[in-house]
Design a protein around this motif. Structure first.
Motif: not given
Length: 509
Positions: A436-437, A443, A447, A470, A472-473, A476-477
């Motif tokens: 992530i990032g 990555s 997803d 991580q 926050d990512y 979002q999902r």
């Protein structure tokens, strides 16, 4: 009288002093003999473990090459997946064609990093195709098969070292794979140290594993054995008795050490919370086994779990941990709560009727509700009988024990397991969370795994979460169940119990 004594003892005294000098100066060859014997014994164990896996690789790739269309269409991708699921030696597999690349995760999704060094490869040519073998990250081997119009690349399972990290000093031993005078590093030699070849073990007719060690490494491993051997030689010399047998202190193999550790109850559970990141509440925890040796050394599971799985000792370890966990929590597991404890098991245990019966009987005897226990099955070892596994897992889930797929996307057959077995939760491996990032190709795989799990209606837990970015990512999902150092590290029971009580007090406010 004194002369008589001198005449009687002058030759034994002379022999004693000459023998004593010889024993003192024989330290190095004795150490080498002791070390060589131990290495040969451990190489035999490694040989038994890897022989069939590695010898099958060529035939598996020949059969795959015959069936591929070399277009990276769905047919080719399905063949790649089937090969990995059925192989016991392949961990990653990619196909590269003039029209594009593909892997088990789809077209143009590459998993294998390119950091080849042609000078560190073993090359081979035959009538069917050319191939090269080179070292790869984490002590694995990278095999590239070059066909007229395409290239197949596979990564093997990690190769086990002959010694654990705690048994030798840093850089004191090394292992290579050799063929016809060519060698590649599996556990590399340091340029600053001088190594001696100790032993070799052939895998098939052409390849051999070679073990090297430094003088300090040999001394480090055999120091206690050398002292005892020389002490016995001195005693035998002093007593003027003929040596009727070579004494050697029993050296416990890792298998024997595990048995000893079980007998002495040296294995202890560590607990890592799994947190609902929206509230911060602990929903469950994963049990991570640690080996606390009698000398205080703490051994991580990746050093002994693979050997325990290979030797069948994992059954005893798992049963011991389940009982130990229940003993630690005592009546707390009987109380009305949705909190549960997740314990790792192997596919072979979920194909074992005895494991099913033992687990259910134990929970009934201890009056522990079945929903307070969950099992995590790793992809590291493949299932051998999916039909039997489906029946046993169904019994466990009907009883109330949930089953999770651990390390999703890193091993064998995760897709087919989720489609054919009653597994309700998928755990995303730290390897993917770490991307992530970053610009890491994995990555995209992260997803894809999330999307696949959601379409399959599975619960999702993210492992190895270490940063706010991580979290926050994943939010979002719509991934909210998380495990990792961002929330808490694995901890012994007393520390975890305090952590859990504090969490309970906060939730009641």
């Amino acid at each position: 009288m004194d002369k008589t004594l001198w005449l009687r003892w002058r030759y034994p005294i002379l022999v004693f002093f000459l023998g004593a000098i010889a024993i003192v100066y024989s330290s190095q060859p004795i150490s080498l003999i002791l070390f060589k014997h131990e290495v040969e014994k451990r190489l035999e164990n490694i040989h038994l473990f890897y022989q069939e896996r590695y010898l099958n690789l060529g035939q598996e790739l020949v059969e795959l090459a015959k069936e591929l269309r070399y277009t990276c269409n769905q047919h080719d991708i399905a063949l790649l997946r089937d090969t990995i699921e059925q192989s016991s030696g392949i961990q990653l597999l990619e196909l590269q064609t003039p029209t594009g690349d593909c892997s088990v995760y789809g077209k143009n999704v590459r998993l294998i990093k390119e950091f080849d060094n042609s000078s560190a490869s073993i090359h081979h040519e035959n009538d069917l195709f050319n191939y090269s073998v080179s070292p790869y990250h984490n002590h694995r081997l990278k095999v590239q098969y070059r066909l007229p119009d395409a290239k197949l690349t596979l990564i093997t399972e990690p190769v086990q070292n002959v010694f654990t990290q705690s048994e030798v000093c840093f850089g004191c031993t090394a292992m290579t794979l050799g063929r016809d005078g060519e060698e590649i590093d599996v556990f590399p030699r340091l340029d600053t140290k001088q190594y001696t070849h100790i032993a070799s073990k052939y895998f098939g007719p052409n390849y051999a594993f070679n073990v090297y060690a430094t003088e300090s490494g040999i001394t480090y491993v055999t120091e206690s054995d050398l002292f005892i051997t020389q002490l016995l030689l001195f005693f035998m010399l002093l007593s003027a008795c003929l040596m009727i047998g070579l004494y050697r202190t029993p050296e416990r193999t890792l298998k024997e050490m595990i048995s000893y550790g079980l007998m002495k109850k040296e294995f202890i559970p560590y607990y890592q919370p799994i947190v609902d990141s929206t509230t911060g509440a602990i929903t469950c925890c994963e049990v991570l086994i640690r080996w606390q040796r009698s000398d205080g050394e703490l051994i991580s599971p990746n050093q002994f779990i693979p050997i325990a799985e290979h030797n069948g000792q994992i059954k005893l370890l798992t049963n011991y941990i389940i009982e130990h966990v229940i003993d630690q929590f005592e009546g707390e597991l009987i109380a009305d709560s949705q909190f549960y404890i997740s314990i790792n098991v192997t596919p072979q245990q979920l194909e074992d009727d005895e494991f099913l019966t033992t687990t259910i009987n134990l929970l009934k005897q201890r009056n522990v509700p079945a929903h307070r226990l969950a099992f995590e099955v790793t992809e590291r070892i493949p299932f051998s009988d999916l039909a039997k596994a489906r029946r046993i897992i169904q019994h466990l889930t009907d009883f109330g024990i949930s089953i999770k797929l651990d390390d999703a996307g890193t091993g064998y057959g995760g897709f087919s397991y989720l489609q054919n077995l009653p597994i309700d939760t998928l755990k995303i491996d730290k390897m993917f969370v770490d991307t992530i990032g970053t610009n890491d190709i994995k990555s995209n795989i992260l997803d894809s795994i999330i999307l696949f799990a959601k379409h399959a209606g599975l619960k999702i837990i993210a492992e190895g979460v270490e940063t706010k970015a991580q979290v926050d990512y994943l939010h979002q999902r719509e991934i909210y169940l998380m495990q990792g150092y961002h929330y808490a590290k694995p901890m012994p029971f007393n520390e975890f119990k305090q952590h859990l009580q504090q969490d309970l007090m906060i939730s009641k406010r």
